[in-house]
Design an enzyme around this catalytic site. Structure first.
Site, mmCIF file in Angstrom:
data_model
loop_
_atom_site.group_PDB
_atom_site.id
_atom_site.type_symbol
_atom_site.label_atom_id
_atom_site.label_comp_id
_atom_site.label_asym_id
_atom_site.label_seq_id
_atom_site.Cartn_x
_atom_site.Cartn_y
_atom_site.Cartn_z
ATOM 1 N N GLU A 1 -1.464 4.441 0.370
ATOM 2 C CA GLU A 1 -1.172 3.968 -0.989
ATOM 3 C C GLU A 1 0.016 4.712 -1.620
ATOM 4 O O GLU A 1 0.818 4.142 -2.355
ATOM 5 C CB GLU A 1 -2.450 4.148 -1.825
ATOM 6 C CG GLU A 1 -2.328 3.982 -3.322
ATOM 7 C CD GLU A 1 -2.325 2.547 -3.770
ATOM 8 O OE1 GLU A 1 -1.799 1.691 -3.042
ATOM 9 O OE2 GLU A 1 -2.815 2.294 -4.878
ATOM 10 N N THR B 1 5.989 -0.947 -11.563
ATOM 11 C CA THR B 1 5.112 0.127 -12.047
ATOM 12 C C THR B 1 5.949 1.286 -12.586
ATOM 13 O O THR B 1 5.627 1.876 -13.616
ATOM 14 C CB THR B 1 4.195 0.630 -10.909
ATOM 15 O OG1 THR B 1 3.499 -0.492 -10.384
ATOM 16 C CG2 THR B 1 3.183 1.645 -11.395
HETATM 17 P P1 ADP Z 1 -0.285 -3.556 -6.751
HETATM 18 O O1 ADP Z 1 0.068 -2.997 -8.110
HETATM 19 O O2 ADP Z 1 -0.696 -4.976 -6.810
HETATM 20 O O3 ADP Z 1 -1.248 -2.684 -6.014
HETATM 21 P P2 ADP Z 1 1.739 -2.087 -5.659
HETATM 22 O O4 ADP Z 1 2.849 -2.020 -6.661
HETATM 23 O O5 ADP Z 1 0.747 -0.976 -5.577
HETATM 24 O O6 ADP Z 1 0.982 -3.469 -5.907
HETATM 25 O O7 ADP Z 1 2.316 -2.203 -4.201
HETATM 26 C C1 ADP Z 1 3.341 -3.069 -3.907
HETATM 27 C C2 ADP Z 1 4.410 -2.343 -3.061
HETATM 28 O O8 ADP Z 1 3.851 -1.813 -1.859
HETATM 29 C C3 ADP Z 1 5.475 -3.326 -2.628
HETATM 30 O O9 ADP Z 1 6.724 -2.663 -2.719
HETATM 31 C C4 ADP Z 1 5.130 -3.618 -1.166
HETATM 32 O O10 ADP Z 1 6.251 -3.984 -0.396
HETATM 33 C C5 ADP Z 1 4.568 -2.288 -0.714
HETATM 34 N N1 ADP Z 1 3.625 -2.458 0.417
HETATM 35 C C6 ADP Z 1 3.688 -1.859 1.621
HETATM 36 N N2 ADP Z 1 2.687 -2.235 2.419
HETATM 37 C C7 ADP Z 1 1.934 -3.105 1.702
HETATM 38 C C8 ADP Z 1 0.762 -3.846 1.993
HETATM 39 N N3 ADP Z 1 0.148 -3.798 3.185
HETATM 40 N N4 ADP Z 1 0.255 -4.632 1.013
HETATM 41 C C9 ADP Z 1 0.876 -4.704 -0.187
HETATM 42 N N5 ADP Z 1 1.988 -4.037 -0.518
HETATM 43 C C10 ADP Z 1 2.530 -3.234 0.425
#
Ligand code: ADP
Length: 312
Positions: free
Chosen positions: A132, A185
């Site tokens: 994460e 974010t």
């Molecule tokens: P959310 O807020 O919905 O959790 P995030 O902002 O935490 O979304 O995560 C999105 C970012 O993480 C994007 O830049 C995406 O390319 C990257 N990323 C890398 N691997 C993954 C994955 N398996 N699933 C989703 N996002 C990913």
């Protein structure tokens, strides 16, 4: 060698639950990512395919799923080879824990393929957090922990990790609306005040204490009274088109409370009972149609199971 494989489902999550900024999150039933993890003869973790998204990196060093899985493999010093297929059902950047879902599913699946060296599911959290971290830049458990364990979760501390499971009141439902707009974010973080007046802190902690007590005592009125965020929501509300209208619509339709999910753009409401949640969903949909922005909606009880193996 028998080739082994496992399929795992990990749900979307709502973090920053109103007054619980950075400390309170919960899991929803749908959507969620599914990951198929297959043992391979070639050591290391790879992404074989991502179904349902063409914007998420296949590079194992850039995908949260492979980074999390590899962190666990390294921890147990294994030479195992793993190919991951990600069935991506949560849009990245939606504010409902898209990256956390993938990181958690991959960690859980990898532990099983390794023969469950980590006995207690709870102890998988730090590995998923390492995945994460490459998406959000922060070492945070507020989406990862509820995605793994289900129910409501308090993150008392990220480092050292101290996570408290609260479960969920049986009649609590959530409605989530995801407007299809981009909010970074990092940008959204910049809007937050660097300091808060002591008076605001007292109001906020009073509400958070009330919310936690309401969740534990299944006191729906107390939950509703306490879902007030006077610090973060006012700073971020304007970044989500139609937020004020959506929130007011939810409250008018009988929701206990509503707020921004994660750092947006998703907006969530909590409701007592399925019928109330259905009504809130219909009214929020109706209200948002005026904004000419495409959106998705989800309705579900609080997910109490968290991450599960899917047996075909
Ligand atoms: P959310 O807020 O919905 O959790 P995030 O902002 O935490 O979304 O995560 C999105 C970012 O993480 C994007 O830049 C995406 O390319 C990257 N990323 C890398 N691997 C993954 C994955 N398996 N699933 C989703 N996002 C990913």
């Amino acid at each position: 060698m028998m080739s082994k494989s496992i399929r795992v489902y990990s749900p979307a999550t709502v973090s920053n639950v109103t007054c619980g900024f950075d400390v309170l999150g919960f899991a929803i039933e749908k959507p969620g990512d599914t990951i198929l993890a297959e043992q391979s003869a070639r050591p290391g973790v790879r992404i074989k395919e991502i179904v349902g998204s063409d914007s998420i990196p296949l590079n194992p060093l850039e995908n949260v799923a492979s980074v999390a899985a590899q962190a666990l493999v390294n921890h147990v010093d294994s030479k195992i080879g793993i190919d991951l297929t990600i069935y991506k059902n949560i849009k990245a950047g939606s504010g409902i824990g898209s990256s956390a879902s993938s990181a958690v599913a991959a960690t859980f699946a990898t532990n099983q393929l390794l023969g469950a060296p980590i006995k207690n599911t709870f102890d998988l959290i730090p590995f998923a957090m390492q995945g994460e971290q490459i998406a959000s830049g922060a070492f945070h458990a507020d989406n990862v922990a509820p995605a793994l364990l289900g129910g409501f979760i308090i993150v008392r501390s990220n480092d050292p990790l101290d996570v408290v499971q609260l479960g969920a009141p049986p009649e609590l439902y959530t409605v989530v609306i995801h407007p299809d707009v981009q909010i970074k974010t990092s940008e959204s973080r910049k809007l937050l005040p660097a300091q808060v007046p002591l008076k605001s802190l007292v109001t906020q902690t009073g509400n958070l204490a009330g919310l936690v007590a309401g969740l534990l005592q299944h006191d729906y009125d107390l939950i509703g009274r306490s879902m007030i965020d006077i610090i973060v929501e006012p700073a971020r509300a304007a970044t989500i088109p139609g937020f004020k209208e959506l929130k007011q619509t939810a409250l008018d339709a009988g929701a206990l409370g509503a707020g921004i999910s994660g750092s947006g753009p998703s907006v969530f409401a909590l409701c007592k009972g399925e019928a109330s949640a259905q009504k809130v969903l219909e009214e929020m949909k109706r209200s948002y149609q005026n904004f000419n922005i495409p959106f998705d909606t989800y309705i579900s009880p609080i997910n109490k199971k968290g991450t599960i193996e899917i047996i075909d």
